[in-house]
Design a protein around this motif. Structure first.
Motif, PDB file in Angstrom:
ATOM      1  N   ALA A   1      19.563  -4.074  -3.325  1.00 32.38           N
ATOM      2  CA  ALA A   1      19.878  -4.269  -1.907  1.00 32.38           C
ATOM      3  C   ALA A   1      18.668  -3.928  -1.035  1.00 32.38           C
ATOM      4  CB  ALA A   1      21.070  -3.414  -1.512  1.00 32.38           C
ATOM      5  N   LEU A   2      18.572  -4.592   0.121  1.00 32.52           N
ATOM      6  CA  LEU A   2      17.471  -4.364   1.044  1.00 32.52           C
ATOM      7  C   LEU A   2      17.601  -3.012   1.736  1.00 32.52           C
ATOM      8  CD1 LEU A   2      17.297  -7.864   2.797  1.00 32.52           C
ATOM      9  CD2 LEU A   2      15.826  -7.012   0.958  1.00 32.52           C
ATOM     10  N   ASP A   3      16.472  -2.341   1.890  1.00 35.16           N
ATOM     11  CA  ASP A   3      16.417  -1.094   2.655  1.00 35.16           C
ATOM     12  C   ASP A   3      15.858  -1.319   4.063  1.00 35.16           C
ATOM     13  OD1 ASP A   3      17.169   0.872   0.500  1.00 35.16           O
ATOM     14  OD2 ASP A   3      15.404  -0.022  -0.452  1.00 35.16           O
ATOM     15  N   TYR A   4      14.876  -2.211   4.170  1.00 35.37           N
ATOM     16  CA  TYR A   4      14.216  -2.487   5.449  1.00 35.37           C
ATOM     17  C   TYR A   4      14.091  -3.987   5.665  1.00 35.37           C
ATOM     18  CZ  TYR A   4      12.631   2.389   5.827  1.00 35.37           C
ATOM     19  OH  TYR A   4      12.575   3.754   5.945  1.00 35.37           O
ATOM     20  N   VAL A   5      14.268  -4.412   6.902  1.00 33.34           N
ATOM     21  CA  VAL A   5      13.926  -5.764   7.336  1.00 33.34           C
ATOM     22  C   VAL A   5      12.774  -5.641   8.319  1.00 33.34           C
ATOM     23  CG1 VAL A   5      14.670  -7.770   8.675  1.00 33.34           C
ATOM     24  CG2 VAL A   5      16.191  -6.789   6.949  1.00 33.34           C
ATOM     25  N   VAL A   6      11.712  -6.413   8.087  1.00 35.97           N
ATOM     26  CA  VAL A   6      10.531  -6.413   8.944  1.00 35.97           C
ATOM     27  C   VAL A   6      10.542  -7.691   9.774  1.00 35.97           C
ATOM     28  CG1 VAL A   6       8.017  -6.363   9.020  1.00 35.97           C
ATOM     29  CG2 VAL A   6       9.248  -5.081   7.237  1.00 35.97           C
ATOM     30  N   VAL A   7      10.375  -7.566  11.084  1.00 36.35           N
ATOM     31  CA  VAL A   7      10.442  -8.712  11.995  1.00 36.35           C
ATOM     32  C   VAL A   7       9.054  -9.015  12.557  1.00 36.35           C
ATOM     33  CG1 VAL A   7      11.436  -9.619  14.122  1.00 36.35           C
ATOM     34  CG2 VAL A   7      12.836  -8.218  12.578  1.00 36.35           C
TER      35      VAL A   7
ATOM     36  N   ALA B   1       0.811  -1.222   0.000  1.00 36.32           N
ATOM     37  CA  ALA B   1       0.000   0.000   0.000  1.00 36.32           C
ATOM     38  C   ALA B   1       0.840   1.267   0.000  1.00 36.32           C
ATOM     39  CB  ALA B   1      -0.943   0.001   1.199  1.00 36.32           C
ATOM     40  N   THR B   2       2.065   1.185   0.518  1.00 38.91           N
ATOM     41  CA  THR B   2       2.938   2.353   0.539  1.00 38.91           C
ATOM     42  C   THR B   2       3.840   2.431  -0.696  1.00 38.91           C
ATOM     43  OG1 THR B   2       4.477   1.097   1.953  1.00 38.91           O
ATOM     44  CG2 THR B   2       2.949   2.626   3.050  1.00 38.91           C
ATOM     45  N   GLY B   3       3.578   1.552  -1.667  1.00 35.19           N
ATOM     46  CA  GLY B   3       4.296   1.626  -2.939  1.00 35.19           C
ATOM     47  C   GLY B   3       5.685   1.036  -2.914  1.00 35.19           C
ATOM     48  N   ASN B   4       5.918   0.090  -2.003  1.00 36.65           N
ATOM     49  CA  ASN B   4       7.231  -0.514  -1.881  1.00 36.65           C
ATOM     50  C   ASN B   4       7.198  -1.992  -2.265  1.00 36.65           C
ATOM     51  OD1 ASN B   4       8.798   1.821  -0.710  1.00 36.65           O
ATOM     52  ND2 ASN B   4       7.089   1.700   0.735  1.00 36.65           N
ATOM     53  N   ALA B   5       8.350  -2.642  -2.251  1.00 38.57           N
ATOM     54  CA  ALA B   5       8.455  -3.994  -2.777  1.00 38.57           C
ATOM     55  C   ALA B   5       8.924  -4.985  -1.716  1.00 38.57           C
ATOM     56  CB  ALA B   5       9.425  -4.024  -3.957  1.00 38.57           C
ATOM     57  N   LEU B   6       8.181  -6.080  -1.567  1.00 38.66           N
ATOM     58  CA  LEU B   6       8.619  -7.197  -0.739  1.00 38.66           C
ATOM     59  C   LEU B   6       9.442  -8.115  -1.623  1.00 38.66           C
ATOM     60  CD1 LEU B   6       8.499  -8.747   1.956  1.00 38.66           C
ATOM     61  CD2 LEU B   6       6.430  -9.881   1.093  1.00 38.66           C
ATOM     62  N   VAL B   7      10.750  -8.153  -1.395  1.00 36.29           N
ATOM     63  CA  VAL B   7      11.640  -8.884  -2.309  1.00 36.29           C
ATOM     64  C   VAL B   7      12.187 -10.177  -1.712  1.00 36.29           C
ATOM     65  CG1 VAL B   7      12.284  -6.760  -3.493  1.00 36.29           C
ATOM     66  CG2 VAL B   7      13.707  -7.603  -1.608  1.00 36.29           C
ATOM     67  N   ALA B   8      12.071 -10.353  -0.381  1.00 39.85           N
ATOM     68  CA  ALA B   8      12.572 -11.573   0.252  1.00 39.85           C
ATOM     69  C   ALA B   8      11.793 -11.827   1.531  1.00 39.85           C
ATOM     70  CB  ALA B   8      14.065 -11.465   0.561  1.00 39.85           C
TER      71      ALA B   8
ATOM     72  N   GLU C   1      22.227 -15.394   3.417  1.00 39.25           N
ATOM     73  CA  GLU C   1      23.118 -15.463   2.259  1.00 39.25           C
ATOM     74  C   GLU C   1      22.546 -14.677   1.090  1.00 39.25           C
ATOM     75  OE1 GLU C   1      25.495 -18.889  -0.288  1.00 39.25           O
ATOM     76  OE2 GLU C   1      23.532 -19.351   0.574  1.00 39.25           O
ATOM     77  N   HIS C   2      21.231 -14.805   0.872  1.00 42.20           N
ATOM     78  CA  HIS C   2      20.565 -14.063  -0.210  1.00 42.20           C
ATOM     79  C   HIS C   2      20.619 -12.554   0.048  1.00 42.20           C
ATOM     80  CE1 HIS C   2      17.660 -13.288  -3.406  1.00 42.20           C
ATOM     81  NE2 HIS C   2      16.962 -12.553  -2.536  1.00 42.20           N
ATOM     82  N   ALA C   3      20.359 -12.159   1.301  1.00 40.47           N
ATOM     83  CA  ALA C   3      20.370 -10.735   1.641  1.00 40.47           C
ATOM     84  C   ALA C   3      21.760 -10.129   1.453  1.00 40.47           C
ATOM     85  CB  ALA C   3      19.896 -10.549   3.087  1.00 40.47           C
ATOM     86  N   TRP C   4      22.794 -10.865   1.880  1.00 39.33           N
ATOM     87  CA  TRP C   4      24.160 -10.364   1.696  1.00 39.33           C
ATOM     88  C   TRP C   4      24.520 -10.280   0.210  1.00 39.33           C
ATOM     89  CZ3 TRP C   4      26.690  -7.662   4.971  1.00 39.33           C
ATOM     90  CH2 TRP C   4      26.541  -7.867   6.350  1.00 39.33           C
ATOM     91  N   ARG C   5      24.043 -11.243  -0.573  1.00 35.79           N
ATOM     92  CA  ARG C   5      24.309 -11.225  -2.012  1.00 35.79           C
ATOM     93  C   ARG C   5      23.685  -9.984  -2.658  1.00 35.79           C
ATOM     94  NH1 ARG C   5      21.870 -15.671  -3.337  1.00 35.79           N
ATOM     95  NH2 ARG C   5      23.629 -16.972  -2.696  1.00 35.79           N
TER      96      ARG C   5
ATOM     97  N   MET D   1      18.738  -7.497  15.350  1.00 34.67           N
ATOM     98  CA  MET D   1      20.183  -7.301  15.221  1.00 34.67           C
ATOM     99  C   MET D   1      20.688  -7.778  13.856  1.00 34.67           C
ATOM    100  SD  MET D   1      21.436  -5.715  17.809  1.00 34.67           S
ATOM    101  CE  MET D   1      23.196  -6.079  17.715  1.00 34.67           C
ATOM    102  N   ALA D   2      20.150  -8.889  13.360  1.00 34.47           N
ATOM    103  CA  ALA D   2      20.542  -9.376  12.040  1.00 34.47           C
ATOM    104  C   ALA D   2      20.194  -8.345  10.972  1.00 34.47           C
ATOM    105  CB  ALA D   2      19.861 -10.707  11.745  1.00 34.47           C
ATOM    106  N   GLY D   3      19.004  -7.741  11.081  1.00 34.20           N
ATOM    107  CA  GLY D   3      18.609  -6.717  10.117  1.00 34.20           C
ATOM    108  C   GLY D   3      19.530  -5.510  10.158  1.00 34.20           C
ATOM    109  N   LEU D   4      19.898  -5.068  11.353  1.00 33.63           N
ATOM    110  CA  LEU D   4      20.819  -3.934  11.483  1.00 33.63           C
ATOM    111  C   LEU D   4      22.173  -4.254  10.849  1.00 33.63           C
ATOM    112  CD1 LEU D   4      20.108  -2.849  15.184  1.00 33.63           C
ATOM    113  CD2 LEU D   4      19.356  -1.673  13.105  1.00 33.63           C
ATOM    114  N   GLN D   5      22.663  -5.471  11.098  1.00 36.47           N
ATOM    115  CA  GLN D   5      23.972  -5.854  10.579  1.00 36.47           C
ATOM    116  C   GLN D   5      23.966  -6.032   9.061  1.00 36.47           C
ATOM    117  OE1 GLN D   5      24.628  -9.256  13.072  1.00 36.47           O
ATOM    118  NE2 GLN D   5      25.109  -7.993  14.871  1.00 36.47           N
ATOM    119  N   LEU D   6      22.776  -6.210   8.487  1.00 34.54           N
ATOM    120  CA  LEU D   6      22.652  -6.246   7.027  1.00 34.54           C
ATOM    121  C   LEU D   6      22.669  -4.835   6.431  1.00 34.54           C
ATOM    122  CD1 LEU D   6      19.917  -9.013   6.587  1.00 34.54           C
ATOM    123  CD2 LEU D   6      22.254  -9.093   5.681  1.00 34.54           C
ATOM    124  N   GLY D   7      22.743  -3.831   7.306  1.00 35.34           N
ATOM    125  CA  GLY D   7      22.758  -2.449   6.837  1.00 35.34           C
ATOM    126  C   GLY D   7      21.380  -1.878   6.589  1.00 35.34           C
TER     127      GLY D   7
END
Length: 325
Positions: A73-79, A25-32, A61-65, A91-97
């Motif tokens: 590249a990922l902008d947001y990780v949703v938990v 709804a906010t015009g973004n993409a769920l990629v993983a 591994e996919h996120a790092w790739r 913490m994993a999401g933060l470390q992915l940048g």
């Protein structure tokens, strides 16, 4: 605003579809997406090309790739994973940048909240918690009432939240207090957030009853005396709604009812818009309600003093002497 790339951890969970719809709804993409459960066909209605993993290592591994390639590249990780995994997944999401959006409760203890703060400092990214009640019109109306009637006297408040859950609830991770941290944390944290937002600092806390299906107690804030009752038991629903509505949310403030069982449908989308605009609720914003939940979980129940017991608890006690004593 350019479209952002999102990943979702806990894609088969109860609340995950609301996050998927908010991303769309906010015009973004769920990629993983990742979940140990592969019953995630709902993804097709939101993002048919979303990469999906049932092993966390493969997801990472996919996120790092994606990050190494730059493009995509990922902008947001949703938990949206079980509560006891939130800290590790954030913490994993933060470390992915990535900036991280996490369902409530963010973590169970103030110490773990401090660890997330260190993670933000180390990575330069942000953690946001979904506290959708802050966007509900009925809560805005209640806060306006409190501000308009500021007199120094404390408001008399009854908070009731009954959201009936079937046998699946106690059979799932939600029924394990080591994972969900109990009904007070799992269904109550955003109500304690709301009470602080409306009535100020917490001054006194008493727990009257707690089991795996319900809890009740008394909270005294700067501007209110609050009797509260939380339950996942359908038998606790008011007679007038039982049989045709599974949830009852209500606040009675000085005799005036603020009923908000409806109006929740789009609040996750509102929350996402606020995060994307830089106005999301971060670690400091949710610290007080996590401290309240942590304190309640460490408190032994005691019998209500006169005028401090929630009416629903007192009614139950009349039929069951073991309740509220």
């Amino acid at each position: 605003m350019a479209s952002k790339n999102f990943a979702l951890i806990g894609a088969a969970g109860y609340i995950a579809p609301r996050h998927m719809q908010a991303i769309k709804a906010t015009g973004n993409a769920l990629v993983a997406a990742y979940d140990i459960n592969d019953s995630v066909g709902i993804i097709d209605s939101v993002s048919p090309d979303c990469a999906f993993f049932t092993e966390f290592e493969s997801f990472l591994e996919h996120a790092w790739r994606l990050r190494r390639r730059g493009e995509g590249a990922l902008d947001y990780v949703v938990v949206c994973s079980p509560n006891h995994l939130h800290g590790a997944h954030v913490m994993a999401g933060l470390q992915l940048g990535c900036d991280v959006i996490c369902e409530k409760p963010l973590v169970p203890t103030p110490d773990q909240l401090d660890e997330l703060r260190c993670g933000e400092t180390e990575t330069g990214r942000r953690v946001y918690s979904i506290m959708q009640l802050r966007h509900h019109p009925a809560i805005h109306a209640l806060r306006d009432k409190v501000v308009a009637e500021a007199s120094g006297a404390k408001h008399e408040v009854e908070l009731t939240y009954i959201t009936s859950r079937g046998p699946w609830y106690l059979a799932s991770w939600k029924g394990d207090p080591r994972k969900s941290f109990g009904v007070v944390a799992d269904i109550g944290v955003h109500f304690f957030d709301m009470l602080h937002l409306v009535f100020g600092e917490l001054e006194r806390l008493v727990l009257h009853y707690s089991d795996d299906r319900k809890a009740a107690g008394y909270l005294e804030y700067e501007q209110a005396r609050v009797r509260w009752f939380l339950s996942i038991d359908a038998e606790d629903l008011p007679e007038e709604v039982r049989g045709y509505r599974s949830t009852h949310r209500a606040i009675l403030c000085d005799g005036e009812a603020f009923e908000f069982s409806s109006g929740f449908e789009d609040l996750h989308t509102v929350s996402y818009r606020e995060v994307l605009a830089g106005r999301g609720f971060g670690i400091d914003a949710v610290r007080h309600c996590l401290q309240t939940v942590h304190a309640i979980r460490g408190t032994h129940p005691e019998a209500p003093r006169k005028g401090e017991g929630h009416p629903r608890l007192l009614a139950l006690a009349c039929n069951n002497p073991g309740v509220g004593s």
